[in-house]
Design a protein around this motif. Structure first.
Motif, PDB file in Angstrom:
ATOM      1  N   LEU A  80      55.421 -72.852 -35.947  1.00 43.33           N
ATOM      2  CA  LEU A  80      56.017 -71.583 -36.185  1.00 43.33           C
ATOM      3  C   LEU A  80      55.004 -70.552 -36.332  1.00 43.33           C
ATOM      4  O   LEU A  80      54.881 -69.347 -35.577  1.00 43.33           O
ATOM      5  N   THR A  81      53.866 -70.874 -36.697  1.00 43.73           N
ATOM      6  CA  THR A  81      52.639 -69.870 -36.959  1.00 43.73           C
ATOM      7  C   THR A  81      52.007 -69.508 -35.441  1.00 43.73           C
ATOM      8  O   THR A  81      51.912 -68.252 -35.216  1.00 43.73           O
ATOM      9  N   VAL A  82      52.044 -70.461 -34.700  1.00 47.25           N
ATOM     10  CA  VAL A  82      51.647 -70.110 -33.343  1.00 47.25           C
ATOM     11  C   VAL A  82      52.647 -69.129 -32.695  1.00 47.25           C
ATOM     12  O   VAL A  82      52.273 -68.405 -31.741  1.00 47.25           O
ATOM     13  N   VAL A  83      54.050 -69.636 -32.907  1.00 48.06           N
ATOM     14  CA  VAL A  83      55.239 -68.857 -31.895  1.00 48.06           C
ATOM     15  C   VAL A  83      54.930 -67.596 -32.445  1.00 48.06           C
ATOM     16  O   VAL A  83      54.897 -66.527 -31.763  1.00 48.06           O
ATOM     17  N   LEU A  84      54.901 -67.487 -33.685  1.00 49.86           N
ATOM     18  CA  LEU A  84      54.941 -65.934 -34.351  1.00 49.86           C
ATOM     19  C   LEU A  84      53.731 -64.827 -33.792  1.00 49.86           C
ATOM     20  O   LEU A  84      54.032 -63.735 -33.508  1.00 49.86           O
ATOM     21  N   PHE A  85      52.473 -65.684 -33.569  1.00 51.97           N
ATOM     22  CA  PHE A  85      51.458 -65.094 -33.109  1.00 51.97           C
ATOM     23  C   PHE A  85      51.598 -64.714 -31.696  1.00 51.97           C
ATOM     24  O   PHE A  85      51.404 -63.443 -31.249  1.00 51.97           O
ATOM     25  N   PHE A  89      54.112 -61.051 -33.677  1.00 45.05           N
ATOM     26  CA  PHE A  89      54.706 -60.559 -34.871  1.00 45.05           C
ATOM     27  C   PHE A  89      53.486 -60.203 -35.784  1.00 45.05           C
ATOM     28  O   PHE A  89      52.306 -60.266 -35.458  1.00 45.05           O
ATOM     29  N   ASP A  90      53.572 -59.915 -37.137  1.00 44.29           N
ATOM     30  CA  ASP A  90      52.671 -59.608 -38.013  1.00 44.29           C
ATOM     31  C   ASP A  90      51.585 -60.620 -38.348  1.00 44.29           C
ATOM     32  O   ASP A  90      52.024 -61.720 -38.598  1.00 44.29           O
ATOM     33  N   LEU A  91      50.466 -60.156 -38.337  1.00 38.76           N
ATOM     34  CA  LEU A  91      49.106 -61.289 -38.476  1.00 38.76           C
ATOM     35  C   LEU A  91      49.472 -62.076 -40.046  1.00 38.76           C
ATOM     36  O   LEU A  91      49.276 -63.152 -40.199  1.00 38.76           O
ATOM     37  N   LEU A  92      49.877 -61.024 -40.880  1.00 36.72           N
ATOM     38  CA  LEU A  92      49.940 -61.568 -42.371  1.00 36.72           C
ATOM     39  C   LEU A  92      51.261 -62.520 -42.405  1.00 36.72           C
ATOM     40  O   LEU A  92      51.072 -63.599 -43.004  1.00 36.72           O
ATOM     41  N   LEU A  93      52.231 -62.178 -41.704  1.00 44.59           N
ATOM     42  CA  LEU A  93      53.495 -63.452 -41.626  1.00 44.59           C
ATOM     43  C   LEU A  93      52.696 -64.629 -40.980  1.00 44.59           C
ATOM     44  O   LEU A  93      53.280 -65.672 -41.396  1.00 44.59           O
ATOM     45  N   CYS A  94      52.204 -64.688 -39.777  1.00 41.66           N
ATOM     46  CA  CYS A  94      51.362 -65.849 -39.567  1.00 41.66           C
ATOM     47  C   CYS A  94      50.603 -66.498 -40.565  1.00 41.66           C
ATOM     48  O   CYS A  94      50.772 -67.706 -40.520  1.00 41.66           O
TER      49      CYS A  94
END
Length: 292
Positions: A80-85, A89-94
């Motif tokens: 999920l981290t890589v997908v969000l990045f 998306f927001d870096l903070l969310l990642c």
């Protein structure tokens, strides 16, 4: 509307497949360079993929049935981290998703009754304490430069963020060694057999669980190098080529460090990481506040 949803899902699948391939190739490259430095023949580039496939086919035995649950969620949040990045998306969310992956991995270590796994888990917690402050400072540094936590905002800058974040870049490059568990900071576990016989936090993991941990490490590597990438990318057309090259060179440097230094104890690791975080992160953010 349906076509847009299908395209979005296909993008996500492409990101997952691409990150898996890149992470596995980087791991294979790591093993080849490590073997050359140790004057060994070494495995082929695709050996990490062969290992994961073989582990997935083996019978998985765990002391606690909850262990597989925690390892699975750790992998899911890494993905999920890589997908969000990659979706901007927001870096903070990642970073929050990335931290959740680490937390589930720690819990999986505690769910085992092995004393070796327990010691490795304690060291994993120490490593999180080492790198997490610098990761948060890095996110705040990007916010001060672009005016937003959005990753996409860095692609519209007039100049690369590294110009205003040189010390934060140094600090983040330092803690990458800790996060990737490379010597001298491979306290909780080692990805190379030459370091130890007992494998720390993953001592009790076998089969599919061990395969998921390995794939999760691939995604962690991709995410760490992706942050290095956004230090150098900006509105210029070909800046992404330079950014990828620098990220790869840093990874190559990490491999050299991994094979050139012996493991340190947890107290120096924690002390040095906080000192570097305070100096590099604190001074750089203070300067940014003065010039804004």
């Amino acid at each position: 509307m349906i076509e847009a949803v299908i395209i979005y899902i296909l993008r996500i699948l492409l990101i997952i497949i691409g990150a898996t391939v890149v992470g596995g190739l980087l791991t294979g490259f790591d093993r080849i360079i490590s073997a050359k430095m140790q004057r060994r023949k070494g495995p082929p580039l695709l050996q990490p993929f062969y290992d994961v496939i073989k582990l997935a086919q083996k019978q998985s035995t765990t002391v606690n049935n909850a262990t597989r649950f925690y390892v699975t969620f750790s992998l899911c949040f890494s993905v999920l981290t890589v997908v969000l990045f990659c979706l901007g998306f927001d870096l903070l969310l990642c970073i929050f998703a990335f931290t959740l992956s680490c937390i589930f991995f720690v819990i999986s270590g505690y769910s085992s009754y092995s004393p070796f796994s327990f010691v490795g888990t304690e060291r994993e917690l120490i490593q999180i304490m080492c790198y997490e402050p610098m990761v948060l400072m890095t996110a705040f540094g990007f916010y001060k430069v672009s005016g937003s936590f959005s990753i996409a905002a860095n692609f519209t800058l007039d100049a690369p963020a590294i110009i205003k974040l040189p010390l934060i870049f140094v600090g983040f490059s330092y803690i990458i060694t800790i996060k990737l568990r490379k010597s001298p900071f491979d306290l909780s576990m080692s990805h190379h057999g030459h370091q130890e016989i007992v494998k720390g936090i993953i001592t009790e993991l076998t089969g599919i669980c061990l395969a998921m941990v390995e794939v999760s490490h691939w995604f962690e590597t991709v995410f760490a190098l992706a942050i290095i990438y956004i230090f150098f990318v900006y509105a210029a057309t070909f800046s992404w080529i330079v950014a990828i090259l620098i990220a790869f060179l840093l990874f190559f440097f990490e491999i050299i460090v991994d094979n050139a230094f012996a493991r340190v104890k947890w107290k120096p690791a924690l002390g040095f990481s906080w000192i570097i975080t305070g100096i590099c992160g604190g001074i750089n953010l203070f300067i940014l506040m003065l010039i804004r």
